[in-house]
Design a protein around this motif. Sequence first.
Motif, PDB file in Angstrom:
ATOM      1  N   ASN A 164       0.838  -1.058   0.088  1.00 47.70           N
ATOM      2  CA  ASN A 164      -0.031  -0.039   0.179  1.00 47.70           C
ATOM      3  C   ASN A 164       0.938   1.281   0.097  1.00 47.70           C
ATOM      4  N   ASP A 165       1.966   1.352  -0.143  1.00 46.02           N
ATOM      5  CA  ASP A 165       2.977   2.208  -0.412  1.00 46.02           C
ATOM      6  C   ASP A 165       2.578   3.152  -1.352  1.00 46.02           C
ATOM      7  N   SER A 166       2.906   4.586  -1.509  1.00 47.33           N
ATOM      8  CA  SER A 166       2.833   5.366  -2.776  1.00 47.33           C
ATOM      9  C   SER A 166       3.282   5.058  -3.972  1.00 47.33           C
ATOM     10  N   SER A 167       4.583   4.232  -3.942  1.00 52.73           N
ATOM     11  CA  SER A 167       5.285   3.840  -5.239  1.00 52.73           C
ATOM     12  C   SER A 167       4.176   2.729  -5.981  1.00 52.73           C
ATOM     13  N   ASN A 168       3.186   2.225  -5.096  1.00 47.25           N
ATOM     14  CA  ASN A 168       2.388   1.294  -5.790  1.00 47.25           C
ATOM     15  C   ASN A 168       1.079   1.841  -6.037  1.00 47.25           C
ATOM     16  N   ILE A 169       0.870   3.100  -5.896  1.00 47.14           N
ATOM     17  CA  ILE A 169      -0.307   3.912  -6.174  1.00 47.14           C
ATOM     18  C   ILE A 169      -0.302   4.899  -7.366  1.00 47.14           C
ATOM     19  N   ILE A 170      -1.438   4.925  -8.053  1.00 44.19           N
ATOM     20  CA  ILE A 170      -1.324   5.753  -9.257  1.00 44.19           C
ATOM     21  C   ILE A 170      -2.794   6.408  -9.169  1.00 44.19           C
ATOM     22  N   ILE A 171      -2.729   7.730  -9.561  1.00 42.45           N
ATOM     23  CA  ILE A 171      -3.995   8.476  -9.371  1.00 42.45           C
ATOM     24  C   ILE A 171      -4.768   8.710 -10.696  1.00 42.45           C
ATOM     25  N   VAL A 172      -5.856   8.124 -10.877  1.00 43.03           N
ATOM     26  CA  VAL A 172      -6.579   8.078 -12.225  1.00 43.03           C
ATOM     27  C   VAL A 172      -8.220   8.464 -12.206  1.00 43.03           C
ATOM     28  N   CYS A 173      -8.404   8.974 -13.374  1.00 42.66           N
ATOM     29  CA  CYS A 173      -9.911   9.429 -13.551  1.00 42.66           C
ATOM     30  C   CYS A 173     -10.658   8.175 -13.343  1.00 42.66           C
ATOM     31  N   PRO A 174     -11.967   8.087 -13.171  1.00 44.00           N
ATOM     32  CA  PRO A 174     -12.847   6.879 -13.032  1.00 44.00           C
ATOM     33  C   PRO A 174     -12.987   6.191 -14.597  1.00 44.00           C
ATOM     34  N   ASN A 175     -12.990   6.839 -15.624  1.00 44.68           N
ATOM     35  CA  ASN A 175     -12.957   6.160 -16.803  1.00 44.68           C
ATOM     36  C   ASN A 175     -11.548   5.477 -17.010  1.00 44.68           C
ATOM     37  N   CYS A 176     -10.632   5.934 -16.947  1.00 41.25           N
ATOM     38  CA  CYS A 176      -9.277   5.097 -17.073  1.00 41.25           C
ATOM     39  C   CYS A 176      -9.305   3.920 -15.930  1.00 41.25           C
ATOM     40  N   HIS A 177      -9.988   4.110 -14.879  1.00 38.97           N
ATOM     41  CA  HIS A 177      -9.691   3.157 -13.684  1.00 38.97           C
ATOM     42  C   HIS A 177     -10.564   1.946 -14.211  1.00 38.97           C
ATOM     43  N   ARG A 178     -11.810   2.161 -14.749  1.00 38.03           N
ATOM     44  CA  ARG A 178     -12.720   1.132 -15.229  1.00 38.03           C
ATOM     45  C   ARG A 178     -11.921   0.391 -16.431  1.00 38.03           C
ATOM     46  N   ILE A 179     -11.319   1.002 -17.256  1.00 34.06           N
ATOM     47  CA  ILE A 179     -10.792   0.364 -18.391  1.00 34.06           C
ATOM     48  C   ILE A 179      -9.526  -0.715 -17.991  1.00 34.06           C
ATOM     49  N   ILE A 180      -8.707   0.212 -17.049  1.00 31.14           N
ATOM     50  CA  ILE A 180      -7.646  -0.887 -16.559  1.00 31.14           C
ATOM     51  C   ILE A 180      -8.414  -2.066 -16.187  1.00 31.14           C
ATOM     52  N   HIS A 181      -9.261  -2.357 -15.366  1.00 37.39           N
ATOM     53  CA  HIS A 181      -9.846  -3.314 -14.680  1.00 37.39           C
ATOM     54  C   HIS A 181     -10.677  -4.305 -15.705  1.00 37.39           C
ATOM     55  N   LYS A 182     -11.436  -3.785 -16.329  1.00 38.45           N
ATOM     56  CA  LYS A 182     -12.115  -4.491 -17.341  1.00 38.45           C
ATOM     57  C   LYS A 182     -11.752  -4.834 -18.646  1.00 38.45           C
ATOM     58  N   CYS A 183     -10.699  -4.278 -18.935  1.00 38.25           N
ATOM     59  CA  CYS A 183      -9.933  -4.815 -20.274  1.00 38.25           C
ATOM     60  C   CYS A 183      -8.368  -5.626 -19.780  1.00 38.25           C
ATOM     61  N   ASN A 184      -8.466  -5.521 -18.392  1.00 33.06           N
ATOM     62  CA  ASN A 184      -7.359  -6.537 -17.966  1.00 33.06           C
ATOM     63  C   ASN A 184      -5.822  -6.006 -18.241  1.00 33.06           C
ATOM     64  N   PHE A 185      -5.592  -4.431 -17.996  1.00 31.00           N
ATOM     65  CA  PHE A 185      -4.357  -3.993 -18.316  1.00 31.00           C
ATOM     66  C   PHE A 185      -3.578  -4.253 -17.016  1.00 31.00           C
ATOM     67  N   LYS A 186      -2.250  -4.638 -17.341  1.00 26.68           N
ATOM     68  CA  LYS A 186      -1.220  -4.761 -16.465  1.00 26.68           C
ATOM     69  C   LYS A 186      -0.225  -3.816 -16.590  1.00 26.68           C
ATOM     70  N   PHE A 187       0.397  -3.506 -15.324  1.00 26.52           N
ATOM     71  CA  PHE A 187       1.261  -2.181 -15.311  1.00 26.52           C
ATOM     72  C   PHE A 187       2.965  -2.807 -15.605  1.00 26.52           C
ATOM     73  N   ASP A 188       3.437  -2.227 -16.583  1.00 24.97           N
ATOM     74  CA  ASP A 188       4.868  -2.523 -16.733  1.00 24.97           C
ATOM     75  C   ASP A 188       5.886  -1.220 -16.220  1.00 24.97           C
ATOM     76  N   ARG A 189       6.285  -1.372 -14.931  1.00 28.52           N
ATOM     77  CA  ARG A 189       7.214  -0.143 -14.499  1.00 28.52           C
ATOM     78  C   ARG A 189       8.410   0.089 -15.324  1.00 28.52           C
ATOM     79  N   GLU A 190       8.783  -0.843 -16.064  1.00 26.23           N
ATOM     80  CA  GLU A 190      10.235  -0.446 -16.713  1.00 26.23           C
ATOM     81  C   GLU A 190       9.918   0.221 -18.072  1.00 26.23           C
ATOM     82  N   GLN A 191       8.743  -0.001 -18.490  1.00 27.15           N
ATOM     83  CA  GLN A 191       8.233   1.015 -19.573  1.00 27.15           C
ATOM     84  C   GLN A 191       7.316   2.206 -19.224  1.00 27.15           C
ATOM     85  N   MET A 192       6.883   1.976 -17.847  1.00 23.29           N
ATOM     86  CA  MET A 192       6.009   3.118 -17.299  1.00 23.29           C
ATOM     87  C   MET A 192       4.869   3.442 -18.103  1.00 23.29           C
ATOM     88  N   LEU A 193       4.084   2.008 -18.402  1.00 24.25           N
ATOM     89  CA  LEU A 193       2.840   1.881 -19.058  1.00 24.25           C
ATOM     90  C   LEU A 193       2.099   0.642 -18.648  1.00 24.25           C
TER      91      LEU A 193
END
Length: 345
Positions: A297-326
């Motif tokens: 739950n550290d801040s380095s593991n949290i990103i601030i997003v709008c509700p639209n982007c948040h739903r897209i991340i979950h519903k479309c199964n996006f995973k975070f790539d820290r090296e590419q920052m995307l």
Amino acid sequence: MEKITKIQAIKKIILNNGGIADWSTIYTQIENYYPRAKISADWKEGLRGVLYRDKEIVKYSTGVFGLKNKQTWIIPCNIKKYDIEAAFCDNHTIDWTQNKSLLNLSIGDIIYIYVGGQIRNIPYKCEALEVNVKNQIDDTQFMLDRNFFEGDKNYFRIKLIKKMNTPDLSFEKLKANGLNGNCQGPQTIKNNLLKYIEEKAEICDEQLLLTNNEKHELCKISEEELEYYCNMSDLKSGYKETESLSRIRLVDKRIVEKLKNLYKGQCQLCGACVGLEFGENIVEAHHLEYFSISQNNDSSNIIIVCPNCHRIIHKCNFKFDREQMLFCNKTGQEIKITNPGHLKK
């Protein structure tokens, strides 16, 4: 009810009444903590006797009592001898050896546990719940060197208040702010060092340390549902919050509010400020590495997003790539972070 002594019951009454209590308060509340207090005919004299003999209780005026000023300690932990992280994961309350240098430790004292070796930092802030514990918690499974713990020892009981992870509490920073020696034994801290540690402990992110039972409980909740409740300002009527989820929301709120203020309500992905035209900033927190898996739950593991982007991340199964920052999904689609901010290396 937890079994405590008569004097421990009196101290609890004093602590729970703002650090001060008169005889009337003690007489009225004593049975709440020590049910057998009024069995004998001379029970009042018995209470007076144990109170006047205790060195931790001070008399402020006629019939009015308080506790001596509480102390703050640094106590070292050798993780080659005791697995403190696993012990706290099993139970947030553990027993600690009370050697001669800790004879002045009192109930309510604050304890910062310093871990040496490769860590050389203070990861834990605790509070002393009991001293001279008779019925010790069985934590033999966490003793890595059984010989070290053999023999008759006295113990005191501590409760974890906060788990921390900040370079500001490293050995070098502590030394620069007045730490004595190499922190190889317990010591009280005062003045500049006390002020420095308390300030850094207050502002640093709290690392949520869940017990094994709480982790099992969270496995029953989906990541999307978990984040939904973490981001809610108020719970729906009738929803009963588990203790672990309640603590997650409490910690999450502290960290998330800092990040929301940092980005002034702007989504770190698309840059939108949803609700701005209506005088509101509608943004949410998303755990980059799913919290249900990592418990990070550290801040380095949290990103601030709008509700639209948040739903897209979950519903479309996006995973975070820290090296590419995307974010990317199985079809190769990508969502880039336009404002990495606090996530920059």
